[in-house]
Scaffold this motif. Structure first.
Motif, short mmCIF file in Angstrom:
data_model
loop_
_atom_site.label_atom_id
_atom_site.label_comp_id
_atom_site.label_asym_id
_atom_site.label_seq_id
_atom_site.Cartn_x
_atom_site.Cartn_y
_atom_site.Cartn_z
N GLN A 52 0.83 -1.21 0.00
CA GLN A 52 0.00 0.00 0.00
C GLN A 52 0.87 1.26 0.00
O GLN A 52 0.57 2.21 -0.73
N ALA A 53 1.93 1.27 0.78
CA ALA A 53 2.83 2.43 0.80
C ALA A 53 3.46 2.64 -0.57
O ALA A 53 3.58 3.78 -1.03
N ALA A 54 3.84 1.57 -1.23
CA ALA A 54 4.42 1.69 -2.57
C ALA A 54 3.40 2.21 -3.57
O ALA A 54 3.72 3.05 -4.41
N GLY A 58 3.99 5.64 -5.17
CA GLY A 58 4.29 5.45 -6.59
C GLY A 58 5.74 5.72 -6.90
O GLY A 58 6.64 5.34 -6.17
N ARG A 59 5.96 6.40 -8.01
CA ARG A 59 7.32 6.67 -8.47
C ARG A 59 7.99 7.78 -7.69
O ARG A 59 9.17 8.05 -7.89
N ARG A 60 7.26 8.45 -6.81
CA ARG A 60 7.87 9.52 -6.03
C ARG A 60 8.88 9.00 -5.03
O ARG A 60 9.76 9.71 -4.59
N ARG A 84 5.83 -3.03 -9.43
CA ARG A 84 4.82 -2.55 -10.39
C ARG A 84 4.46 -1.10 -10.11
O ARG A 84 4.12 -0.35 -11.02
N ALA A 85 4.53 -0.70 -8.85
CA ALA A 85 4.25 0.68 -8.48
C ALA A 85 5.45 1.58 -8.75
O ALA A 85 5.31 2.72 -9.16
N ASN A 109 8.82 -2.63 -16.87
CA ASN A 109 7.57 -2.08 -17.39
C ASN A 109 7.11 -0.87 -16.60
O ASN A 109 6.47 0.03 -17.14
N SER A 110 7.44 -0.83 -15.33
CA SER A 110 7.09 0.31 -14.48
C SER A 110 8.06 1.47 -14.67
O SER A 110 7.65 2.63 -14.72
#
Length: 186
Positions: A52-54, A58-60, A84-85, A109-110
């Motif tokens: 959930q944290a990831a 996200g990419r931040r 994936r995140a 892919n991410s």
């Protein structure tokens, strides 16, 4: 705390709790808090909390998996969801999972630059490098992926063409023998 407004500390913070000085220094330097701080120690062994944290960050953030327990870094289902995140979190996965093709493909892919953190064996895989170079652009730093490719791939004409088409600056990472060979560049 500063909220969403830009701020600057006028004095060095005097904090008793260890780690808070580093926390606020990072916040002052970057303008955002370190996202791993939002995963409490009691939840760092909880797969759902790490995933959930990831997803939330996200990419931040590239370090949510870094604060996860060693067991979670070796758990394929957790690592798959995390990469994936944010693909660059592959860096903190176990050695075995960085050598797992499915995990590395999900990471690439991410975020194409996750190729850097794949195992040596997978960094020698032509298909994975081509996947990473597929939509490479200078803006995203993907042209530098060539630095992490195996020596064997650096002599492959298809790899040379794909990298140079993505960004001409990639040519600097190829061996001198390839840079001087006109056949590769045609």
């Amino acid at each position: 705390l500063p909220g969403n407004r830009a701020f600057r500390l006028l004095q060095k913070p005097r904090l008793v709790a260890p780690g808070l000085t580093k926390f606020f220094a990072y916040w002052c330097e970057t303008g955002r808090p370190p996202y791993d701080a939002f995963v409490p120690h009691c939840l760092r062994g909880n797969s759902a909390a790490i995933v959930q944290a990831a997803r939330v960050t996200g990419r931040r953030s590239n370090n949510v998996l870094a604060v996860a327990s060693v067991d979670l870094r070796a758990d394929k289902s957790t690592v798959l969801e995390v990469v994936r995140a944010s693909g660059r979190q592959l860096k903190y996965a176990s050695v075995e999972l960085r050598a797992d093709r499915d995990v590395v493909i999900a990471a690439i892919n991410s975020d194409r630059t996750a190729f850097e953190f794949a195992s040596d064996e997978l960094r020698g895989d032509n298909a994975l490098l081509m996947l990473a170079l597929e939509e490479a652009t200078f803006d995203h730093g993907s042209y530098g992926l060539i630095r992490f490719a195996s020596e064997q791939l650096l002599k492959d004409p298809d790899v040379v063409r794909a990298a140079v088409q993505a960004d001409g600056n990639a040519l600097q990472f190829f061996p001198a023998s390839v840079r001087g060979d006109r056949d590769f560049l045609e």
